[in-house]
Design an enzyme around this catalytic site. Structure first.
Site, PDB file in Angstrom:
ATOM      1  CD  GLU A  13      -2.800  -1.020  -0.166  1.00 29.63           C
ATOM      2  OE1 GLU A  13      -3.197   0.062  -0.617  1.00 29.63           O
ATOM      3  OE2 GLU A  13      -2.991  -2.106  -0.749  1.00 29.63           O
TER       4      GLU A  13
ATOM      5  NE  ARG B 270      14.881  10.732 -24.951  1.00 26.37           N
ATOM      6  CZ  ARG B 270      14.427  11.814 -25.576  1.00 26.37           C
ATOM      7  NH1 ARG B 270      13.952  12.827 -24.882  1.00 26.37           N
ATOM      8  NH2 ARG B 270      14.451  11.897 -26.891  1.00 26.37           N
TER       9      ARG B 270
ATOM     10  CG  ASP C 249      12.113  14.247 -28.621  1.00 24.78           C
ATOM     11  OD1 ASP C 249      11.949  13.812 -29.768  1.00 24.78           O
ATOM     12  OD2 ASP C 249      13.010  13.874 -27.848  1.00 24.78           O
TER      13      ASP C 249
END
Ligand code: SAM
Length: 251
Positions: free
Chosen positions: A112, A154, A169
């Site tokens: 949990e 990256r 991107d």
């Protein structure tokens, strides 16, 4: 940059050593260490969880074990990241901010989740982010860490072969990126859009911008509302009006 991950399933993080990230480690652009949380247990069962106060289903991760693990792994320059579906949504902007950090420690919850006092206590000494990678519930934080580390690493200088590709991107300018094509010119009777074969760079740039705007409006319209003021010129606005008109007609 140094990255530490604490988990009860260290092997789950093996993909971090593959492909682009693996090369970043080999080239010493990042130092990665994955720790087994059970190293900080002190009972014969190496227990990391216990029943929740207040009752209810599932188990909660114990504060003593996490506290000692974080005391050992975190340092002066640490930002602690705790994946949780109840956290702030992870975005490209956060990946960019993480890429500027000196030391990231990721604490993978299971069951949990982790006793909330662990987060409260850590926040006395260091910046702590509780972060969600999307509106769904995973079994543990490991998959979320793979996502966040890959998105962050990256962006580090020297990691991508062609850093310009990251600048273009999706999300970099607040829009989704448009479609991409490669050879052959016609494949299964589907041609590459004429403009991309024209050699006219100004036209190609304009076409790419239009595709990005149209795709963003159709798929993620809320992103357009978040663009900084003045990001859209008259041509952009005219294109968006045209697409909105098409959407109204299509019902
Ligand atoms: C089953 S989940 C716990 C869910 C928690 N009881 C709740 O409802 O908010 C177990 C662990 O998976 C990870 N996790 C699950 N979904 C996630 C998400 N969308 N983003 C980030 N981490 C997630 C967290 O580390 C979490 O502690």
């Amino acid at each position: 940059m140094r990255i530490d991950v604490i988990t009860i399933f260290p092997e789950y993080l093996d993909p971090l050593r593959a492909a682009l990230l693996g090369r970043a480690i080999e080239r010493d652009l990042i130092q990665l260490e994955v720790h087994d949380l059970r190293n900080w247990t002190y009972d014969v069962h190496r227990a990391v969880d216990d029943a929740p106060y207040g009752g209810g289903p599932g188990m909660v991760m114990k504060p003593q074990v996490w506290g000692e693990a974080l005391d050992t792994v975190c340092g002066e320059a640490t930002r602690l990241v705790v994946p949780t579906p109840a956290g702030r949504p992870f975005t490209q902007e956060m990946a960019r901010a993480y890429a500027r950090e000196e030391h990231l420690v990721f604490a993978c919850g299971r069951y949990e989740g982790i006793d909330q006092r662990v987060i409260e206590d850590a926040a006395r000494r260091m910046p702590v982010d509780e972060v969600s990678i999307g509106d769904y519930v995973l079994v543990g934080g490991e998959a979320a860490v793979l996502v966040m580390v890959e998105a962050t690493v990256r962006l580090l200088p020297g990691v991508l072969g062609n850093p310009v590709s990251a600048e273009q991107d999706s999300f970099s300018d607040g829009l989704l990126e448009g479609p991409s094509y490669t050879r052959p010119e016609i494949w299964r009777e589907l041609p590459v859009p004429e403009v991309l074969r024209s050699g006219n760079h100004a036209l190609i740039e304009r076409w790419r911008r239009d595709q990005a705007l149209e795709r963003t409006l159709r798929r993620r319209p809320e992103l357009l509302d978040r663009l900084p003021e003045g990001s859209l010129d008259e041509r952009d606005l005219a294109l968006l009006d045209r697409v909105r008109g098409e959407q109204r007609q299509a019902g």
